[in-house]
Design an enzyme around this catalytic site. Sequence first.
Site, PDB file in Angstrom:
ATOM      1  N   ARG A  30      41.752  48.360  48.440  1.00  0.00           N
ATOM      2  CA  ARG A  30      41.135  47.235  49.160  1.00  0.00           C
ATOM      3  C   ARG A  30      41.546  45.903  48.555  1.00  0.00           C
ATOM      4  O   ARG A  30      42.314  45.138  49.124  1.00  0.00           O
ATOM      5  CB  ARG A  30      39.610  47.404  49.163  1.00  0.00           C
ATOM      6  N   ASP A  31      41.094  45.612  47.354  1.00  0.00           N
ATOM      7  CA  ASP A  31      41.372  44.327  46.714  1.00  0.00           C
ATOM      8  C   ASP A  31      42.854  44.180  46.404  1.00  0.00           C
ATOM      9  O   ASP A  31      43.395  43.074  46.430  1.00  0.00           O
ATOM     10  CB  ASP A  31      40.539  44.214  45.434  1.00  0.00           C
ATOM     11  N   HIS A 223      34.717  42.743  36.606  1.00  0.00           N
ATOM     12  CA  HIS A 223      35.908  42.714  37.464  1.00  0.00           C
ATOM     13  C   HIS A 223      36.806  41.582  36.964  1.00  0.00           C
ATOM     14  O   HIS A 223      36.598  40.416  37.308  1.00  0.00           O
ATOM     15  CB  HIS A 223      35.468  42.469  38.913  1.00  0.00           C
ATOM     16  N   HIS A 225      40.509  39.647  36.209  1.00  0.00           N
ATOM     17  CA  HIS A 225      41.919  39.417  36.545  1.00  0.00           C
ATOM     18  C   HIS A 225      42.648  39.022  35.269  1.00  0.00           C
ATOM     19  O   HIS A 225      42.045  38.509  34.323  1.00  0.00           O
ATOM     20  CB  HIS A 225      42.044  38.340  37.624  1.00  0.00           C
ATOM     21  N   CYS A 256      43.697  37.357  45.165  1.00  0.00           N
ATOM     22  CA  CYS A 256      42.652  36.959  46.107  1.00  0.00           C
ATOM     23  C   CYS A 256      43.282  36.008  47.112  1.00  0.00           C
ATOM     24  O   CYS A 256      43.802  34.957  46.738  1.00  0.00           O
ATOM     25  CB  CYS A 256      41.498  36.256  45.391  1.00  0.00           C
ATOM     26  N   ASN A 265      44.703  42.118  39.434  1.00  0.00           N
ATOM     27  CA  ASN A 265      43.556  42.698  38.752  1.00  0.00           C
ATOM     28  C   ASN A 265      43.992  43.402  37.470  1.00  0.00           C
ATOM     29  O   ASN A 265      45.169  43.707  37.268  1.00  0.00           O
ATOM     30  CB  ASN A 265      42.900  43.751  39.661  1.00  0.00           C
TER      31      ASN A 265
END
Length: 316
Positions: A30-31, A223, A225, A256, A265
Site C-alpha cells: 500500500r504505502d 512508522h 522514513h 508519500c 520507508n
Amino acid sequence: MTQGPPKGLPMTVRAKGLPSRVRIHEVGPRDGLQNESAVVPAEVKAEFIHRLADAGLSTVEATSFVHPKWVPQLADAEELYPRLADLTGVRLPVLVPNERGLDRALALGARDVAVFASATESFAKANLNRTVDESLAMFEPVVARARDAGARVRGYLSMCFGDPWEGPVPPAQVVRVCRALTDLGCDELSLGDTIGVATPGQVAGLLTALGAEGIGPERLAVHFHDTYGQALANTFAALQHGVSTVDASAGGLGGCPFAKSATGNLATEDLVWMLHGLGIETGADLGRLTATSVWMAERLGRPSPSRTVRALSHKE
C-alpha cells in the site's frame, strides 16, 4: 576458533529491556506502491502480498480505498482484495479515507481498516483539504461504523516529528491528536515520521509524553522514513520504550505522494536483520523476504534501496 552465524544471518546478541517479539506491520503493497510512477497490475500486487505472507509476515497492508483520482496506483482495490481471500491467518489491513471508502472495504469483507490523520494543520490541508479538527470529525463516523461492523481500526498519524511547512512538531501537538484518535475508538496508533527527520531523542521524548497522557506502548506502532538514515536508530529508541509494533516496507519501497520530501520507508529486511541480531522474534524468514524484494524490484525496473537486500542478493 569461534564459529560465526550462518551466511545471511546476523550474530545474535540479546539486549536487556527490549520486547521479546515484534509484530512487523508490512506496508509495502500500500504505502510502498502508492508512490510508484507506474501502475503495478493487480495480479502482480496479489503475488507480492502472497510472497510476503509466505515469508512469515502476519500483517500485510493490502491497499487503500481512496478515490482513484487521488491515488491512481491503488485504483484496483476492488479487483485486488478478492485475490487475497485464501490468505487465512494473515491480517490484511486497508486504508479507508472516509465513509465511502469504508463502505467499499466492508463490502469486500475487510475487517482491519485504518484512517490517516495529521498532527499538523499544513499537512492536513495538503492531504485531506481539511483542518486537523475537521479531519477528526470526518473520521468519527468512520471509526464508529467500522467498530460496529467488528473491524479493528488503526489510526495513522503523519508528521509526528517534523513538517516540511511548519518545521519541528511539538510533542504536545502530537499528543493532542493521539488522544483524540484514541477517544474516537482507534485500537492502535501509528506514529509517522513522514519526512524522515526524527532522531532518537525526539522519539523517546514523544513516547514519554504519550505515556504521561495514558497512551502506552501497547497501543502504539512506529512508522519511520529513512531520509536522513535514522530509521533504525529511531526504531531502537522506540523498542527501548516498549513499542513492539513496527511499520516497514519490503525492499524500502515508498514515500508519500503528498509530501515530496519524503523518501522510502524503513526497509523490512533492514529491520529484520537488526531485530534478529537482538534476539527478537518476528516470524519472518529473511531469505524469503529478500527474494521477494528482489522479485518486486525486477518488476519495477530498478534495484531495491534496502542495504540488506543488496548485501544478501550480491553475487560473489
